[in-house]
Design a protein around this motif. Structure first.
Motif, PDB file in Angstrom:
ATOM      1  N   LEU A 228      19.547  22.882  -3.638  1.00  0.00           N
ATOM      2  CA  LEU A 228      20.586  22.372  -4.532  1.00  0.00           C
ATOM      3  C   LEU A 228      21.452  21.373  -3.780  1.00  0.00           C
ATOM      4  N   SER A 229      21.832  20.317  -4.460  1.00  0.00           N
ATOM      5  CA  SER A 229      22.759  19.339  -3.896  1.00  0.00           C
ATOM      6  C   SER A 229      23.833  19.037  -4.931  1.00  0.00           C
ATOM      7  N   TYR A 230      25.095  18.995  -4.499  1.00  0.00           N
ATOM      8  CA  TYR A 230      26.213  18.840  -5.426  1.00  0.00           C
ATOM      9  C   TYR A 230      27.251  17.887  -4.837  1.00  0.00           C
ATOM     10  N   ALA A 231      27.647  16.900  -5.627  1.00  0.00           N
ATOM     11  CA  ALA A 231      28.695  15.969  -5.216  1.00  0.00           C
ATOM     12  C   ALA A 231      30.049  16.589  -5.530  1.00  0.00           C
ATOM     13  N   ILE A 232      30.725  17.092  -4.517  1.00  0.00           N
ATOM     14  CA  ILE A 232      32.022  17.738  -4.703  1.00  0.00           C
ATOM     15  C   ILE A 232      33.064  16.738  -5.173  1.00  0.00           C
ATOM     16  N   SER A 233      32.970  15.524  -4.638  1.00  0.00           N
ATOM     17  CA  SER A 233      33.879  14.433  -4.984  1.00  0.00           C
ATOM     18  C   SER A 233      33.134  13.128  -4.712  1.00  0.00           C
ATOM     19  N   PRO A 234      33.739  11.979  -4.971  1.00  0.00           N
ATOM     20  CA  PRO A 234      33.049  10.724  -4.655  1.00  0.00           C
ATOM     21  C   PRO A 234      32.695  10.570  -3.186  1.00  0.00           C
ATOM     22  N   ASN A 235      33.369  11.298  -2.313  1.00  0.00           N
ATOM     23  CA  ASN A 235      33.125  11.153  -0.873  1.00  0.00           C
ATOM     24  C   ASN A 235      32.438  12.351  -0.233  1.00  0.00           C
ATOM     25  N   TRP A 236      32.497  13.504  -0.845  1.00  0.00           N
ATOM     26  CA  TRP A 236      31.960  14.722  -0.237  1.00  0.00           C
ATOM     27  C   TRP A 236      30.776  15.263  -1.048  1.00  0.00           C
ATOM     28  N   ASN A 237      29.766  15.746  -0.353  1.00  0.00           N
ATOM     29  CA  ASN A 237      28.664  16.408  -1.038  1.00  0.00           C
ATOM     30  C   ASN A 237      28.188  17.603  -0.228  1.00  0.00           C
ATOM     31  N   TYR A 278      30.111  13.680   4.282  1.00  0.00           N
ATOM     32  CA  TYR A 278      31.249  12.853   3.872  1.00  0.00           C
ATOM     33  C   TYR A 278      30.874  11.391   4.085  1.00  0.00           C
ATOM     34  N   GLN A 279      31.230  10.551   3.133  1.00  0.00           N
ATOM     35  CA  GLN A 279      30.991   9.122   3.282  1.00  0.00           C
ATOM     36  C   GLN A 279      32.089   8.340   2.590  1.00  0.00           C
ATOM     37  N   LYS A 280      32.645   7.361   3.293  1.00  0.00           N
ATOM     38  CA  LYS A 280      33.635   6.453   2.718  1.00  0.00           C
ATOM     39  C   LYS A 280      33.590   5.148   3.490  1.00  0.00           C
ATOM     40  N   ASN A 281      33.400   4.065   2.756  1.00  0.00           N
ATOM     41  CA  ASN A 281      33.313   2.735   3.347  1.00  0.00           C
ATOM     42  C   ASN A 281      32.232   2.711   4.437  1.00  0.00           C
ATOM     43  N   LYS A 282      32.614   2.423   5.680  1.00  0.00           N
ATOM     44  CA  LYS A 282      31.636   2.309   6.759  1.00  0.00           C
ATOM     45  C   LYS A 282      31.527   3.579   7.605  1.00  0.00           C
ATOM     46  N   THR A 283      32.134   4.655   7.146  1.00  0.00           N
ATOM     47  CA  THR A 283      32.131   5.898   7.915  1.00  0.00           C
ATOM     48  C   THR A 283      31.362   6.978   7.164  1.00  0.00           C
ATOM     49  N   ALA A 284      30.480   7.659   7.868  1.00  0.00           N
ATOM     50  CA  ALA A 284      29.747   8.791   7.307  1.00  0.00           C
ATOM     51  C   ALA A 284      29.689   9.892   8.350  1.00  0.00           C
ATOM     52  N   PHE A 285      29.889  11.124   7.886  1.00  0.00           N
ATOM     53  CA  PHE A 285      29.914  12.275   8.792  1.00  0.00           C
ATOM     54  C   PHE A 285      29.226  13.450   8.099  1.00  0.00           C
ATOM     55  N   SER A 286      28.448  14.210   8.843  1.00  0.00           N
ATOM     56  CA  SER A 286      27.792  15.381   8.266  1.00  0.00           C
ATOM     57  C   SER A 286      27.749  16.512   9.282  1.00  0.00           C
ATOM     58  N   VAL A 287      27.777  17.722   8.747  1.00  0.00           N
ATOM     59  CA  VAL A 287      27.588  18.935   9.543  1.00  0.00           C
ATOM     60  C   VAL A 287      26.438  19.717   8.912  1.00  0.00           C
ATOM     61  N   ASP A 288      25.418  19.993   9.703  1.00  0.00           N
ATOM     62  CA  ASP A 288      24.242  20.722   9.239  1.00  0.00           C
ATOM     63  C   ASP A 288      24.118  22.035   9.992  1.00  0.00           C
ATOM     64  N   GLY A 289      23.675  23.060   9.290  1.00  0.00           N
ATOM     65  CA  GLY A 289      23.379  24.343   9.912  1.00  0.00           C
ATOM     66  C   GLY A 289      22.033  24.849   9.434  1.00  0.00           C
ATOM     67  N   GLY A 290      21.309  25.531  10.306  1.00  0.00           N
ATOM     68  CA  GLY A 290      19.998  26.060   9.937  1.00  0.00           C
ATOM     69  C   GLY A 290      19.735  27.385  10.612  1.00  0.00           C
ATOM     70  N   PHE A 291      19.020  28.261   9.912  1.00  0.00           N
ATOM     71  CA  PHE A 291      18.610  29.544  10.480  1.00  0.00           C
ATOM     72  C   PHE A 291      17.169  29.826  10.079  1.00  0.00           C
ATOM     73  N   LYS A 292      16.346  30.086  11.070  1.00  0.00           N
ATOM     74  CA  LYS A 292      14.937  30.375  10.860  1.00  0.00           C
ATOM     75  C   LYS A 292      14.609  31.723  11.492  1.00  0.00           C
ATOM     76  N   SER A 293      13.903  32.561  10.732  1.00  0.00           N
ATOM     77  CA  SER A 293      13.464  33.866  11.221  1.00  0.00           C
ATOM     78  C   SER A 293      11.971  34.001  10.972  1.00  0.00           C
ATOM     79  N   VAL A 294      11.215  34.373  12.005  1.00  0.00           N
ATOM     80  CA  VAL A 294       9.762  34.489  11.898  1.00  0.00           C
ATOM     81  C   VAL A 294       9.316  35.838  12.451  1.00  0.00           C
ATOM     82  N   GLN A 295       8.584  36.583  11.630  1.00  0.00           N
ATOM     83  CA  GLN A 295       7.972  37.844  12.053  1.00  0.00           C
ATOM     84  C   GLN A 295       6.470  37.629  12.146  1.00  0.00           C
ATOM     85  N   ASP A 296       5.943  37.748  13.362  1.00  0.00           N
ATOM     86  CA  ASP A 296       4.510  37.538  13.593  1.00  0.00           C
ATOM     87  C   ASP A 296       3.855  38.850  14.006  1.00  0.00           C
ATOM     88  N   THR A 297       2.787  39.223  13.291  1.00  0.00           N
ATOM     89  CA  THR A 297       2.011  40.418  13.632  1.00  0.00           C
ATOM     90  C   THR A 297       0.562  40.015  13.829  1.00  0.00           C
TER      91      THR A 297
END
Length: 648
Positions: A228-237, A278-297
């Motif tokens: 899912l992707s959602y535009a919180i405001s014109p600058n934030w998603n 976040y994006q406005k004019n010539k500035t863009a900033f993002s914070v990403d997080g990820g979690f991966k779990s693998v069970q191998d038998t």
């Protein structure tokens, strides 16, 4: 960030529904520099493929789709997503980095799981394959190149304005059945309503399998994903993703050439990802997080005790993109990773890593682009590595000249460091080495692209690239008798082992020739072609016989194509591979000097191409072959099915 809102891209050889005027042989990409740039401005050899390609060609899984992309070598252990090693430019299977929407997927346990990409094909917007050194941006593993999967929701152009409505709905799917108990299903949807985009899908490949030496080559491989992707405001998603991947398959001689090996394996994976941008004019900033779990038998045979390992990968990525001038962009960021494993075979271990990086994209005039980058990787208890790189591009009229040079690194995974360390008694097989150093290499390349477009209905692109990689301290398993093993605590004195070692020096030289063509022959007739030729030579200075360094193709030709006339379409893909011969007499297995395989799919579509029926033959010429010694791939496999697609 700016690249979070990428406009839908168009590429040749992707969809029989596309008009030739919509096809671009110079697509916008983000993988080489993290900013939107035409491929001809990156200084790199980049191949891009739309996710829609999955439904058009005779493929069953994402690794199948990659297998026929120019220059990508897939060393398959089993069919239809069971397990494959991804190889680029003659590297080992651990020397390719796989990322999903900007976050790395490479498994901390073993590189053999890197082809398990936790996304349903219906969710894929496109896949970018960046060939060559990329550690200056992405760190460890980005040696031979980067596979970047970009989803529809994370790439969606969200609209926050009520007076400019965006309404999109896409639904597609299909089922197929065939020999050896085959039953496959693939379904998914993408829906966008202005500032909200949602997509999800499910892929299931199942078969009782072809009879092998000891067991049948069965598989039950399932992937489900939702985002899912959602535009919180014109600058934030905000964008989020969750997926589940479960693979249960016969693994006979996947990792050994022992006659007693009649293995089976189950791999369960969950993946969760979030991005705040976040994006406005010539500035863009993002914070990403990820979690991966693998069970191998992994069960070696019915009389053995199963190896059980659970690995976890936590990571965070903060990225800033700042336009300094109309011709200068600054990209800076920091990446954190925590890798963890708990295993009855490898023991319990945790590794933390922190890496800042910076890159500058500098346009000089209208035709020349320079991109210097550098990254510093700090790894707990291992040390720090600095990886610099520079990319150059000159584009004039229908020609592009490009060059790149940089340092790459790859750290050992938990299997290479600790395999068989926690077992009570080891009588043979691969044994880890906790004292392994990081692999280091310096890569450079030079190439040219020729764009020949006589009209929008007739397009051709030819790319040639020379590259060389000078590597030292490469990690591979080397046959070692008991007397020469550095640690003998749980080893049988009568055993012979494959010890993970840093091989002194390997130099790889190669040349790539890629050809893309898109032609509209008439109003109702189209022909799309995609082909690659790769020549490789690796010189092992240490003269130590190793398992994986000599396994890459010496010559690889892979191709795909679609011919459409009215409702009828014929699609093919195939490859020819030349490599070093090997044999294992104990299991009567051999790696042939070369092989050629061809897959064919014939479809007739009606109801404005929304519904189609097809028949398909995998390995149509019934070629007996193996990519990995002992792992025999199926011969001719006949199947048929129905597919549907709806869009508005």
């Amino acid at each position: 960030m700016k690249h979070h809102y990428i406009t839908t891209l168009l590429l040749p050889l992707i969809s029989t529904l596309a008009l030739a005027q919509e096809i671009s042989l110079d697509p916008v990409t983000v993988t080489s520099s993290l900013v939107e740039k035409r491929a001809s401005q990156t200084g790199r050899n980049i191949a891009v493929i739309k996710g829609e390609y999955f439904q058009q060609l005779p493929v069953h899984s994402i690794d199948d789709l990659l297998r026929y992309m120019p220059g990508v070598e897939i060393q398959a252990r089993g069919p239809q997503g069971s397990q494959s090693d991804i190889v680029l430019r003659g590297g080992t299977f651990q020397q390719v980095l796989v990322i999903l929407d900007g976050i790395r997927l490479n498994d901390p346990n073993t590189g053999h799981f890197n082809s398990y990409i936790p996304i349903s094909p219906a969710e894929i917007e496109r896949i970018e394959v960046l060939k060559g050194a990329s550690s200056a941006l992405y760190g460890s593993d980005a040696v031979g190149g980067v596979i970047h999967v970009i989803s529809k929701t994370f790439a969606a152009r969200l609209n926050n304005a009520e007076d400019n409505s965006v309404q999109k709905t896409q639904v597609n799917g299909g089922v197929s059945a065939g020999e050896y108990g085959l039953f496959n299903a693939n379904v998914g949807a993408f829906v966008q309503r202005n500032k909200l985009a949602i997509s999800g899908g499910f892929l299931s490949n199942n078969a009782s399998g072809v009879q092998q030496r000891g067991i049948k080559g069965y598989f039950h491989n399932n992937t489900a994903s939702l985002s899912l992707s959602y535009a919180i405001s014109p600058n934030w998603n905000l964008a989020v993703r969750s997926s589940y991947d479960h693979r249960d398959f016969a693994a006979q001689n996947f990792y050994t050439v022992l006659k007693s090996d009649t293995a089976s394996e189950k791999v369960k994976m969950s993946w969760n990802q979030v991005r705040l941008g976040y994006q406005k004019n010539k500035t863009a900033f993002s914070v990403d997080g990820g979690f991966k779990s693998v069970q191998d038998t992994y069960l070696f045979n019915p009389h053995s005790i199963a190896n059980s390992s659970k690995s976890k990968l936590w990571q965070g990525l903060a990225t800033l993109q700042q336009g300094l001038t109309s011709s200068t962009n600054l990209i800076a960021g920091v990446n954190f990773q925590q890798r963890n494993i708990k295993s009855n075979d490898r023991g319990n271990h945790t590794l933390n890593q922190l890496a800042p990086f910076v890159s500058v994209v500098q346009n000089i005039g209208e035709d020349f682009t320079v991109t210097p980058s550098v990254r510093m990787d700090w790894r707990e208890s291992i040390g720090t590595e600095v990886s610099p790189q520079i990319n150059l591009s000159y584009k004039k009229a229908g020609w592009q000249l490009r060059a790149s040079a940089g340092k790459t690194i790859r750290d050992a995974d938990f299997t290479e460091r600790f395999n068989n360390y926690a077992k009570k008694l080891v009588t043979g097989g691969s044994v880890g080495n906790p004292d392994l150093k990081a692999e280091r290499s310096f890569s450079y390349e030079a190439g040219a692209d020729w764009f020949l477009t006589s009209s929008p209905a007739a397009q051709l692109k030819v790319s040639g690239t020379f590259f060389q990689r000078r590597q030292k301290d490469l990690i591979d398993y080397v046959t070692t008798p008991y007397a020469q093993m550095p640690r003998k605590d749980n080893l049988s004195p009568t055993g012979t082992f494959g010890l993970a070692l840093n091989i002194a020096e390997v130099n790889t030289t190669g040349f790539e020739l890629d050809i893309q063509s898109a032609n509209t022959i008439s109003e109702h007739q189209k022909l799309l072609l995609n082909a690659g030729l790769t020549w490789l030579n690796s010189d092992n200075k240490s003269q130590i016989q190793s398992f994986y360094l000599s396994s890459h193709a010496k010559f690889l030709a892979n191709f795909s194509g679609i011919y459409q006339i009215d409702g009828f379409s014929l699609s093919v893909n195939g490859l020819y591979k030349k490599r070093a011969e090997r044999e294992a007499s104990a299991i009567e297995a051999a790696i042939s000097k070369n092989y050629f395989i061809l897959n064919v799919k014939v479809e007739y579509a009606f109801l404005k191409r929304q519904l189609g029926i097809f028949v398909q033959a995998d390995n149509a010429f019934d070629k007996q072959y193996s990519d990995i010694l002992g792992s025999v791939m199926p011969g001719r496999w006949i199947m048929g099915g129905v597919r549907f697609s709806f869009a508005q």
